[in-house]
Design a protein around this motif. Structure first.
Motif: not given
Length: 326
Positions: A221-224, A274-291
């Motif tokens: 999904x993220x790549x698409x 760390x999850x916020x960094x993940x979210x900023x790279x167009x990847x779904x973080x596992x913690x909810x509510x971080x974009x």
């Protein structure tokens, strides 16, 4: 005189210590660890950069490769004496469970494990990002309402799927469909009978659909969504019963080395920062509510029962190969 000197030293310590603790500067530590992972290069490098910035004097060596090549690297390590990674960041739980059964993982859990949904963690590893396996169709092509639709006449000879021997998401997808009564391995036989084509990776599927080589396929999904934002002539679809959610876990290995630093790094990836960094790279973080990338409102999602699939990955893959030879 000695009493006055001791008093002066204590006064200096009392004044300096609070200032140092509240300085906000990176923690000063030293050491080096090696990370093996299959996550995207931008994500791995962004997380490493953020961690080492906050931990001055540390270094994280990176080996990144698709899951099939990652498994080969680990197997090569074991042939020459033992795992050379301090941290493993896999892209699916079946792969990580296999590492666990090989006794390559330490007993470890992230300090914030309770914040991570229970279905995305185990005794020795925790999920730190999510992959959603969805359908992608070229503009003008009928939109599949269910996964079964891709075996119908509207998609004859025009569907592409990724290789589970290469991509973790494809292995997770295989695990879900093969273990679901409504689909089973018969679903793959139906795809094959309808002329579906196996390619290497989800990105190869996405590129093929965008170019018109295929009308539809299985991808991430993220790549698409990123490709669509850049103008790719595609639609992203979450067919019923849902996109297949595959969690990517992180763990600390049994390698003799800087265990404390390895645990700090793994804990950082699982932490909110760390999850916020993940979210900023167009990847779904596992913690909810971080974009992170888009998830349409009400989008259906299915989560495989991983505990029932553990230990069956190779057998499933061997059966799959009788349908789609390598």
């Amino acid at each position: 005189m000695r009493r006055r000197l001791a008093t002066a030293i204590l006064l200096v310590v009392a004044l300096v210590a609070p200032a140092a603790c509240g300085s906000g500067k990176p923690r000063s530590t030293t050491g080096a660890i090696t990370l093996y992972t299959c996550v995207g290069d931008p994500t791995a490098k962004a997380v490493i950069a953020a961690f080492t910035k906050d931990h001055a004097g540390t270094k994280v060596e990176l080996f990144r490769a698709p899951t099939g090549q990652l498994n080969a690297r680990v197997a090569g390590d074991l042939r020459i004496g033992g795992i050379q990674a301090d941290v493993l960041w896999a892209c699916d739980p079946l792969t990580m469970h296999q590492f666990d059964t090989q006794k390559l993982l330490r007993s470890w859990s992230a300090p914030n494990a309770a914040d991570i949904p229970a279905q995305y963690r185990s005794a020795n590893y925790v999920g730190v990002d999510l992959l959603y396996l969805v359908a992608v169709v070229r503009n003008g092509v009928p939109v599949p309402k269910t996964w079964h639709d891709l075996t119908g006449p509207s998609y004859r000879g025009t569907v592409a799927l990724p290789d589970p021997g290469f991509a973790a998401s494809a292995l997770g997808m295989l695990g879900y469909f093969a273990s679901t009564a409504e689909y089973g391995l018969g679903y793959y036989r139906a795809l094959k009978a309808n002329g579906a084509v196996q390619v290497k990776s989800p990105d190869d599927v996405l590129t093929g659909v965008a170019k018109g080589t295929y009308d539809a396929g299985f991808t991430l999904a993220n790549s698409a969504y990123l490709a669509k934002q850049k103008g790719s002539p595609i639609q992203v679809v979450w067919p019923q019963p849902g996109a297949v959610a595959i969690y990517a876990p992180i763990a600390v290995t049994t390698k003799a080395g800087d265990q404390a630093l390895a645990e700090q790094f793994a804990a950082y990836v699982a932490s909110r920062a760390g999850q916020q960094v993940v979210a900023k790279t167009n990847v779904y973080p596992v913690l909810p509510g971080l974009g992170g990338p888009e998830v349409p409102a009400g989008a259906p999602v299915v989560v495989p029962d991983w505990s029932k699939l553990f230990g069956s990955g190779k057998a499933l893959y061997d059966k799959y190969r009788t349908i789609f030879p390598g």
